[in-house]
Design a protein around this motif. Structure first.
Motif, PDB file in Angstrom:
ATOM      1  N   LYS A 141       0.828  -1.207   0.000  1.00 14.68           N
ATOM      2  CA  LYS A 141       0.000   0.000   0.000  1.00 14.68           C
ATOM      3  C   LYS A 141       0.859   1.252   0.000  1.00 14.68           C
ATOM      4  N   ARG A 142       1.923   1.268   0.805  1.00 11.86           N
ATOM      5  CA  ARG A 142       2.796   2.438   0.848  1.00 11.86           C
ATOM      6  C   ARG A 142       3.590   2.615  -0.443  1.00 11.86           C
ATOM      7  N   LEU A 143       3.856   1.531  -1.125  1.00  9.54           N
ATOM      8  CA  LEU A 143       4.556   1.608  -2.408  1.00  9.54           C
ATOM      9  C   LEU A 143       3.619   1.968  -3.563  1.00  9.54           C
ATOM     10  N   GLY A 144       2.334   2.056  -3.278  1.00 13.94           N
ATOM     11  CA  GLY A 144       1.379   2.402  -4.313  1.00 13.94           C
ATOM     12  C   GLY A 144       1.099   1.284  -5.297  1.00 13.94           C
ATOM     13  N   LEU A 145       1.208   0.035  -4.856  1.00 17.56           N
ATOM     14  CA  LEU A 145       1.034  -1.101  -5.747  1.00 17.56           C
ATOM     15  C   LEU A 145      -0.349  -1.743  -5.650  1.00 17.56           C
ATOM     16  N   LEU A 146      -1.217  -1.210  -4.766  1.00 19.70           N
ATOM     17  CA  LEU A 146      -2.559  -1.762  -4.698  1.00 19.70           C
ATOM     18  C   LEU A 146      -3.323  -1.397  -5.966  1.00 19.70           C
ATOM     19  N   ASN A 147      -4.058  -2.368  -6.491  1.00 20.60           N
ATOM     20  CA  ASN A 147      -4.795  -2.196  -7.751  1.00 20.60           C
ATOM     21  C   ASN A 147      -3.875  -1.709  -8.864  1.00 20.60           C
ATOM     22  N   ASN A 148      -2.672  -2.265  -8.868  1.00 19.53           N
ATOM     23  CA  ASN A 148      -1.655  -1.925  -9.866  1.00 19.53           C
ATOM     24  C   ASN A 148      -1.110  -3.226 -10.438  1.00 19.53           C
ATOM     25  N   PHE A 149      -0.932  -3.275 -11.749  1.00 21.03           N
ATOM     26  CA  PHE A 149      -0.448  -4.489 -12.396  1.00 21.03           C
ATOM     27  C   PHE A 149       0.935  -4.882 -11.906  1.00 21.03           C
ATOM     28  N   LEU A 150       1.745  -3.915 -11.498  1.00 23.67           N
ATOM     29  CA  LEU A 150       3.108  -4.210 -11.065  1.00 23.67           C
ATOM     30  C   LEU A 150       3.159  -5.058  -9.796  1.00 23.67           C
ATOM     31  N   VAL A 151       2.043  -5.108  -9.054  1.00 26.57           N
ATOM     32  CA  VAL A 151       2.040  -5.926  -7.842  1.00 26.57           C
ATOM     33  C   VAL A 151       2.122  -7.410  -8.186  1.00 26.57           C
ATOM     34  N   TYR A 152       1.836  -7.769  -9.425  1.00 29.71           N
ATOM     35  CA  TYR A 152       1.938  -9.160  -9.856  1.00 29.71           C
ATOM     36  C   TYR A 152       3.376  -9.577 -10.178  1.00 29.71           C
ATOM     37  N   VAL A 153       4.205  -8.632 -10.607  1.00 24.82           N
ATOM     38  CA  VAL A 153       5.525  -8.986 -11.136  1.00 24.82           C
ATOM     39  C   VAL A 153       6.680  -8.519 -10.257  1.00 24.82           C
ATOM     40  N   LEU A 154       6.534  -7.394  -9.547  1.00 20.67           N
ATOM     41  CA  LEU A 154       7.664  -6.883  -8.766  1.00 20.67           C
ATOM     42  C   LEU A 154       7.944  -7.702  -7.504  1.00 20.67           C
ATOM     43  N   PRO A 155       6.940  -8.028  -6.665  1.00 13.12           N
ATOM     44  CA  PRO A 155       7.260  -8.820  -5.460  1.00 13.12           C
ATOM     45  C   PRO A 155       7.847 -10.195  -5.769  1.00 13.12           C
ATOM     46  N   SER A 156       7.500 -10.769  -6.903  1.00 17.82           N
ATOM     47  CA  SER A 156       8.022 -12.090  -7.271  1.00 17.82           C
ATOM     48  C   SER A 156       9.210 -11.995  -8.224  1.00 17.82           C
ATOM     49  N   ASN A 217      -0.556 -19.856 -12.175  1.00 18.53           N
ATOM     50  CA  ASN A 217      -1.494 -20.421 -11.208  1.00 18.53           C
ATOM     51  C   ASN A 217      -1.809 -19.472 -10.051  1.00 18.53           C
ATOM     52  N   ALA A 218      -1.135 -18.333  -9.967  1.00 14.96           N
ATOM     53  CA  ALA A 218      -1.320 -17.439  -8.824  1.00 14.96           C
ATOM     54  C   ALA A 218      -2.704 -16.789  -8.861  1.00 14.96           C
ATOM     55  N   TRP A 219      -3.330 -16.730  -7.708  1.00 19.25           N
ATOM     56  CA  TRP A 219      -4.619 -16.045  -7.584  1.00 19.25           C
ATOM     57  C   TRP A 219      -4.736 -15.283  -6.257  1.00 19.25           C
ATOM     58  N   PHE A 220      -3.924 -15.669  -5.274  1.00 16.44           N
ATOM     59  CA  PHE A 220      -4.065 -15.066  -3.947  1.00 16.44           C
ATOM     60  C   PHE A 220      -3.694 -13.583  -3.968  1.00 16.44           C
ATOM     61  N   ASP A 221      -2.644 -13.209  -4.712  1.00 16.47           N
ATOM     62  CA  ASP A 221      -2.264 -11.807  -4.780  1.00 16.47           C
ATOM     63  C   ASP A 221      -3.345 -10.981  -5.462  1.00 16.47           C
ATOM     64  N   ASN A 222      -4.053 -11.573  -6.404  1.00 12.53           N
ATOM     65  CA  ASN A 222      -5.179 -10.878  -7.021  1.00 12.53           C
ATOM     66  C   ASN A 222      -6.276 -10.603  -5.995  1.00 12.53           C
ATOM     67  N   MET A 223      -6.575 -11.579  -5.169  1.00  8.90           N
ATOM     68  CA  MET A 223      -7.622 -11.421  -4.164  1.00  8.90           C
ATOM     69  C   MET A 223      -7.249 -10.392  -3.107  1.00  8.90           C
ATOM     70  N   VAL A 224      -5.974 -10.318  -2.748  1.00 10.57           N
ATOM     71  CA  VAL A 224      -5.560  -9.434  -1.661  1.00 10.57           C
ATOM     72  C   VAL A 224      -5.298  -8.013  -2.153  1.00 10.57           C
ATOM     73  N   TYR A 225      -4.598  -7.872  -3.268  1.00  6.47           N
ATOM     74  CA  TYR A 225      -4.120  -6.563  -3.693  1.00  6.47           C
ATOM     75  C   TYR A 225      -4.948  -5.918  -4.810  1.00  6.47           C
ATOM     76  N   CYS A 226      -5.646  -6.707  -5.615  1.00  7.03           N
ATOM     77  CA  CYS A 226      -6.356  -6.142  -6.777  1.00  7.03           C
ATOM     78  C   CYS A 226      -7.803  -6.622  -6.836  1.00  7.03           C
ATOM     79  N   ARG A 227      -8.389  -6.841  -5.695  1.00 12.73           N
ATOM     80  CA  ARG A 227      -9.740  -7.393  -5.675  1.00 12.73           C
ATOM     81  C   ARG A 227     -10.769  -6.405  -6.223  1.00 12.73           C
ATOM     82  N   ARG A 228     -10.525  -5.118  -6.055  1.00  8.81           N
ATOM     83  CA  ARG A 228     -11.502  -4.116  -6.470  1.00  8.81           C
ATOM     84  C   ARG A 228     -11.312  -3.665  -7.909  1.00  8.81           C
ATOM     85  N   SER A 229     -10.292  -4.160  -8.559  1.00  9.93           N
ATOM     86  CA  SER A 229     -10.018  -3.766  -9.940  1.00  9.93           C
ATOM     87  C   SER A 229     -10.428  -4.889 -10.876  1.00  9.93           C
ATOM     88  N   ALA A 230     -11.532  -4.698 -11.602  1.00 11.65           N
ATOM     89  CA  ALA A 230     -12.024  -5.742 -12.505  1.00 11.65           C
ATOM     90  C   ALA A 230     -11.096  -5.946 -13.691  1.00 11.65           C
TER      91      ALA A 230
END
Length: 305
Positions: A141-156, A217-230
């Motif tokens: 959240k502090r990095l501004g990655l919520l509802n951001n595509f980069l949250v899928y690729v940067l942490p991993s 196969n990842a889905w948990f990060d979608n549920m936690v960080y990008c759940r509100r972004s369709a």
């Protein structure tokens, strides 16, 4: 007499070997059946009509072949968008992961690098200890990655486990090639790009396949960080929502994903089966192209003498 005894011994070894191969083959065939049969059942369900599906036994063949479930999948904009998001995160995430891990592994193979062992120890700590989900969420959240595509690729983008595997493979490459390139005036970047990376195709392909499967196969990060972004919903998270809606209620119609099956001659289970096939198919298609690198000895004959 000695020759006859030798022939008898060879015959006994040969018979035992054949018996072992036969038993091993039977066990492997049975093991493969236990894996393929459930997948075949899902495949048949995806091509079956709603009234033909039996929940009491495995469906070996559809009574009537139909593409209604797949038609619905490709007509649903949400499923199409989720598919492209999953493909995009898999490609970008794998490329970033391979580049970062390979560069980190190459730097850790430099014996003259200051504090190399200390840096390795520091990098190993997160592999055994984790801060937890709440600190991770607050950090994103502090990095501004919520509802951001980069949250899928940067942490991993980095894994010390994969880095160590790649580093150990780099150590097995003959140092003579690096020394020869250095004498010819090649820089470290040129050595890394032109010698180390091409000779490391087996380990790179292996780690790339691991990362591709993990990203796909990842889905948990979608549920936690990008759940509100369709627009950032992945295919795997959409499939999970289908499973949840199917488990929660199959008799109540709702909008969106929970109303699956209302537009075609099918039910939520056939849509779920079709979506599962679409999820599995890309990885199954990519795997044969990378399998050859698992057993290929890339260093055989690379250095003469």
């Amino acid at each position: 007499m000695a020759r006859e005894e030798g022939k008898k011994v060879k015959m006994k070894q040969s018979t035992a070997s054949r018996v072992f191969d036969l038993c091993n083959t039977i066990l492997m065939v049975l093991f493969c059946i236990t894996i393929l049969l459930p997948f075949w059942d899902v495949f048949v369900r995806s091509f079956s009509r709603a009234q033909d599906i039996s929940y009491m036994h495995i469906n070996l063949f559809p009574k009537v072949w139909t593409l209604d479930a797949y038609k619905y999948c490709f007509q649903d904009n949400e499923i199409i968008t989720a598919f492209f998001v999953s493909v995009l995160r898999t490609i970008i995430g794998t490329v970033i992961h391979i580049l970062v891990c390979c560069m980190a592994a190459y730097s850790l193979t430099r014996t003259d690098m200051p504090y190399r062992k200390f840096i390795t120890a520091v990098l190993l700590i997160p592999m055994f200890f984790s801060a937890g989900m709440i600190p991770m969420y607050l950090n994103m959240k502090r990095l501004g990655l919520l509802n951001n595509f980069l949250v899928y690729v940067l942490p991993s983008g980095f894994s010390i486990y994969n880095t160590i595997i790649i580093r150990n493979y780099f150590f097995s490459i003959d140092k003579g090639m690096e020394e020869a390139a250095s004498i010819d005036g090649a820089s470290q970047v040129r050595i890394f790009a032109s010698i180390i990376m091409p000779l490391s195709k087996p380990v790179i392909a292996t780690v790339a396949l691991w990362q591709m499967v993990g990203q796909w196969n990842a889905w948990f990060d979608n549920m936690v960080y990008c759940r509100r972004s369709a627009n950032l919903t992945t295919l795997q998270y959409l499939l999970r929502r289908m499973l949840d809606s199917l488990t929660a209620s199959t008799s109540t119609a709702a909008s969106g994903v929970e109303a699956i099956g209302s537009m075609v001659d099918t039910n939520p289970d056939t849509i779920k089966a079709a979506t599962t096939i679409l999820v599995v198919l890309p990885i199954v298609a990519v795997y044969p192209f990378l399998q050859k690198y698992f057993v290929q000895g890339i260093m055989v004959g690379a250095v003469k003498g």
